[in-house]
Design an enzyme around this catalytic site. Structure first.
Site, PDB file in Angstrom:
ATOM      1  N   LYS A 156      -6.857  -4.068  13.648  1.00  0.00           N
ATOM      2  CA  LYS A 156      -5.600  -3.488  14.161  1.00  0.00           C
ATOM      3  C   LYS A 156      -5.187  -4.118  15.486  1.00  0.00           C
ATOM      4  CE  LYS A 156      -4.828  -0.785  10.703  1.00  0.00           C
ATOM      5  NZ  LYS A 156      -3.645  -0.994   9.855  1.00  0.00           N
ATOM      6  N   TYR A 197     -12.332  -1.948  11.911  1.00  0.00           N
ATOM      7  CA  TYR A 197     -10.950  -1.443  11.860  1.00  0.00           C
ATOM      8  C   TYR A 197     -10.202  -1.760  13.157  1.00  0.00           C
ATOM      9  CZ  TYR A 197      -7.189   1.989  11.027  1.00  0.00           C
ATOM     10  OH  TYR A 197      -5.969   2.609  10.841  1.00  0.00           O
ATOM     11  N   ARG A 205       0.946   5.951  -1.874  1.00  0.00           N
ATOM     12  CA  ARG A 205       0.712   7.288  -1.269  1.00  0.00           C
ATOM     13  C   ARG A 205       0.717   7.163   0.252  1.00  0.00           C
ATOM     14  NH1 ARG A 205      -5.876   7.884  -1.715  1.00  0.00           N
ATOM     15  NH2 ARG A 205      -6.254   6.437  -0.007  1.00  0.00           N
ATOM     16  N   ASN A 208       1.766  -2.369   5.443  1.00  0.00           N
ATOM     17  CA  ASN A 208       1.182  -1.032   5.635  1.00  0.00           C
ATOM     18  C   ASN A 208      -0.219  -0.895   5.048  1.00  0.00           C
ATOM     19  OD1 ASN A 208       1.393   2.132   5.805  1.00  0.00           O
ATOM     20  ND2 ASN A 208       0.917   1.671   3.671  1.00  0.00           N
ATOM     21  N   GLY A 248       0.819  -1.223   0.000  1.00  0.00           N
ATOM     22  CA  GLY A 248       0.000   0.000   0.000  1.00  0.00           C
ATOM     23  C   GLY A 248       0.842   1.256   0.000  1.00  0.00           C
ATOM     24  N   ALA A 289     -10.833  -4.086  15.314  1.00  0.00           N
ATOM     25  CA  ALA A 289     -10.619  -5.547  15.386  1.00  0.00           C
ATOM     26  C   ALA A 289      -9.393  -5.935  14.570  1.00  0.00           C
ATOM     27  CB  ALA A 289     -11.854  -6.288  14.860  1.00  0.00           C
ATOM     28  N   VAL A 333      -3.463  -7.216  -1.599  1.00  0.00           N
ATOM     29  CA  VAL A 333      -2.800  -8.014  -0.568  1.00  0.00           C
ATOM     30  C   VAL A 333      -3.780  -8.806   0.320  1.00  0.00           C
ATOM     31  CG1 VAL A 333      -0.606  -6.775  -0.465  1.00  0.00           C
ATOM     32  CG2 VAL A 333      -2.538  -5.958   0.901  1.00  0.00           C
ATOM     33  N   ILE A 386      -2.652  10.988  12.260  1.00  0.00           N
ATOM     34  CA  ILE A 386      -1.603  11.441  11.359  1.00  0.00           C
ATOM     35  C   ILE A 386      -2.248  12.307  10.272  1.00  0.00           C
ATOM     36  CG2 ILE A 386       0.293  10.697   9.848  1.00  0.00           C
ATOM     37  CD1 ILE A 386       0.456   9.862  12.928  1.00  0.00           C
ATOM     38  N   SER A 394      -2.604   0.468  15.024  1.00  0.00           N
ATOM     39  CA  SER A 394      -3.224   1.789  15.210  1.00  0.00           C
ATOM     40  C   SER A 394      -3.622   1.940  16.667  1.00  0.00           C
ATOM     41  CB  SER A 394      -4.478   1.881  14.332  1.00  0.00           C
ATOM     42  OG  SER A 394      -5.294   2.963  14.737  1.00  0.00           O
TER      43      SER A 394
HETATM   44  P1  NAP Z   1      -3.888   5.615   2.619  1.00  0.00           P
HETATM   45  O1  NAP Z   1      -3.404   7.021   2.345  1.00  0.00           O
HETATM   46  O2  NAP Z   1      -5.299   5.278   2.288  1.00  0.00           O
HETATM   47  O3  NAP Z   1      -2.884   4.599   1.884  1.00  0.00           O
HETATM   48  C1  NAP Z   1      -3.095   3.215   1.895  1.00  0.00           C
HETATM   49  C2  NAP Z   1      -2.756   2.674   0.531  1.00  0.00           C
HETATM   50  O4  NAP Z   1      -3.009   1.251   0.551  1.00  0.00           O
HETATM   51  C3  NAP Z   1      -3.630   3.275  -0.553  1.00  0.00           C
HETATM   52  O5  NAP Z   1      -2.870   3.639  -1.700  1.00  0.00           O
HETATM   53  C4  NAP Z   1      -4.591   2.143  -0.855  1.00  0.00           C
HETATM   54  O6  NAP Z   1      -5.162   2.159  -2.150  1.00  0.00           O
HETATM   55  C5  NAP Z   1      -3.720   0.924  -0.625  1.00  0.00           C
HETATM   56  N1  NAP Z   1      -4.520  -0.295  -0.500  1.00  0.00           N
HETATM   57  C6  NAP Z   1      -5.788  -0.393  -0.045  1.00  0.00           C
HETATM   58  N2  NAP Z   1      -6.209  -1.668  -0.117  1.00  0.00           N
HETATM   59  C7  NAP Z   1      -5.182  -2.393  -0.645  1.00  0.00           C
HETATM   60  C8  NAP Z   1      -5.033  -3.747  -0.992  1.00  0.00           C
HETATM   61  N3  NAP Z   1      -6.026  -4.631  -0.794  1.00  0.00           N
HETATM   62  N4  NAP Z   1      -3.870  -4.157  -1.531  1.00  0.00           N
HETATM   63  C9  NAP Z   1      -2.857  -3.281  -1.747  1.00  0.00           C
HETATM   64  N5  NAP Z   1      -2.957  -1.951  -1.440  1.00  0.00           N
HETATM   65  C10 NAP Z   1      -4.107  -1.512  -0.902  1.00  0.00           C
HETATM   66  O7  NAP Z   1      -3.690   5.241   4.171  1.00  0.00           O
HETATM   67  P2  NAP Z   1      -2.659   5.818   5.252  1.00  0.00           P
HETATM   68  O8  NAP Z   1      -3.375   6.859   6.040  1.00  0.00           O
HETATM   69  O9  NAP Z   1      -1.364   6.156   4.612  1.00  0.00           O
HETATM   70  O10 NAP Z   1      -2.507   4.525   6.206  1.00  0.00           O
HETATM   71  C11 NAP Z   1      -1.464   3.575   6.037  1.00  0.00           C
HETATM   72  C12 NAP Z   1      -1.536   2.563   7.179  1.00  0.00           C
HETATM   73  O11 NAP Z   1      -1.411   3.241   8.431  1.00  0.00           O
HETATM   74  C13 NAP Z   1      -2.860   1.803   7.233  1.00  0.00           C
HETATM   75  O12 NAP Z   1      -2.644   0.468   7.625  1.00  0.00           O
HETATM   76  C14 NAP Z   1      -3.635   2.556   8.309  1.00  0.00           C
HETATM   77  O13 NAP Z   1      -4.609   1.738   8.914  1.00  0.00           O
HETATM   78  C15 NAP Z   1      -2.519   2.906   9.269  1.00  0.00           C
HETATM   79  N6  NAP Z   1      -2.849   4.054  10.136  1.00  0.00           N
HETATM   80  C16 NAP Z   1      -3.105   5.304   9.607  1.00  0.00           C
HETATM   81  C17 NAP Z   1      -3.426   6.370  10.472  1.00  0.00           C
HETATM   82  C18 NAP Z   1      -3.694   7.770   9.947  1.00  0.00           C
HETATM   83  O14 NAP Z   1      -3.957   8.670  10.749  1.00  0.00           O
HETATM   84  N7  NAP Z   1      -3.626   8.010   8.635  1.00  0.00           N
HETATM   85  C19 NAP Z   1      -3.495   6.133  11.843  1.00  0.00           C
HETATM   86  C20 NAP Z   1      -3.238   4.862  12.337  1.00  0.00           C
HETATM   87  C21 NAP Z   1      -2.904   3.826  11.471  1.00  0.00           C
HETATM   88  P3  NAP Z   1      -6.705   2.679  -2.334  1.00  0.00           P
HETATM   89  O15 NAP Z   1      -6.705   4.118  -1.950  1.00  0.00           O
HETATM   90  O16 NAP Z   1      -6.988   2.415  -3.769  1.00  0.00           O
HETATM   91  O17 NAP Z   1      -7.582   1.886  -1.402  1.00  0.00           O
END
Ligand code: NAP
Length: 244
Positions: free
Chosen positions: A156, A152, A11, A87, A8, A154, A61, A185, A139
């Site tokens: 994490k 979500y 971005r 990720n 993932g 569950a 994935v 974030i 998370s």
């Molecule tokens: P994001 O900007 O949405 O980036 C996640 C990337 O993963 C996206 O490009 C997405 O593509 C891709 N993805 C989704 N489903 C997928 C799949 N089945 N196979 C391969 N790639 C896939 O999210 P983020 O905010 O950077 O978060 C990254 C990680 O950190 C996640 O695990 C999230 O739960 C965790 N996290 C984030 C925060 C926060 O505040 N942002 C806080 C705690 C934890 P699509 O957009 O096409 O779905």
């Protein structure tokens, strides 16, 4: 040259981790679910400009066989797999009474089963190498729960158990496995919150600001480094003091 896979990573936090690990000298295997995600982001150009090898792999994935094929291809292309960052993650929020079964199952598949899939196949390569670092994105929702995120939280929370199990199963082969648990974030996801919700969240954070993607990437870089060679099975919260 050592190789890192980041799922993932077109971005967001995944792209920041990929860029940081490239700066650390790793060759980078990027992954995302669709080609379009890479067309809208310049992460490959940024990494290639650093002079390391970088390839992208389009795979969902949550799909077991797709992960097996992707890991096989990455091993063939790069020769080794030294770091795996699980990720990729999604949200499909809603209060429990209104959450559909489909949205529950989808979030579990993408966030949780993906960790099983990728750890199984990349872990097998690392076991043969007798070295490797696995870092999982949990998370604060997995640590403390969050209203509207039954699916979500569950997924994490499960990742924390999976991290400790991986650490115990693979530790004797020189493989470490740790998790990071980000708080709020600054990403498009948090930008979309109402001003009222943003103020309420900031009130709970000791540092009174959101985290930046680079602040997650820095801790992942440490966990992938030699300095963390005796750290395994741990969860590092990166939340600016959300809970104390
Ligand atoms: P994001 O900007 O949405 O980036 C996640 C990337 O993963 C996206 O490009 C997405 O593509 C891709 N993805 C989704 N489903 C997928 C799949 N089945 N196979 C391969 N790639 C896939 O999210 P983020 O905010 O950077 O978060 C990254 C990680 O950190 C996640 O695990 C999230 O739960 C965790 N996290 C984030 C925060 C926060 O505040 N942002 C806080 C705690 C934890 P699509 O957009 O096409 O779905």
């Amino acid at each position: 040259m050592a190789t890192a896979i980041i799922t993932g990573s077109a971005r967001g936090i995944g792209a920041a981790i990929a860029l940081r690990l490239a700066k650390d000298g790793y060759d980078i295997a990027l992954n995302d679910i669709s080609e379009a995600m890479f067309e809208n982001n310049d992460i490959m150009d940024k990494i290639t400009a650093l002079g390391v090898k970088c390839e992208k792999y389009i795979a969902d994935v949550s799909k077991h066989e797709a992960c097996e094929a992707m890991v096989k291809q990455i091993k063939a292309d790069f020769g080794s797999i030294d770091v795996l960052v699980n990720n990729a993650g999604i949200t499909r929020d809603g209060l429990l009474a209104r959450m559909s079964e489909d949205n529950y199952d989808l979030v579990i598949a993408v966030n949780q089963k993906s960790v099983f899939n990728m750890t199984k196949f990349a872990g097998a390569v690392m076991m043969k190498q007798r070295s490797g670092k696995i870092i999982n994105l949990s998370s604060v929702a997995g640590l403390y729960g969050n209203a509207g995120q039954m699916n979500y939280s569950a997924s994490k929370a499960a990742i924390i158990g999976m991290t400790k199990t991986t650490a115990k199963e693979l530790g004797s082969r020189g493989i470490t496995c740790n998790a990071v648990a980000p708080g709020f974030i600054q990403t498009p996801m948090t930008d979309a919150l109402s001003d009222e919700a943003k103020q309420a969240i900031l009130g709970m954070i000791a540092m009174k600001r959101y985290g930046q993607v680079d602040e997650i990437a820095g801790v992942v870089s440490f966990l992938a480094s030699k300095d963390a060679s005796y750290v395994t099975g741990q969860v590092i919260e990166i939340s600016g003091g959300l809970s104390m």
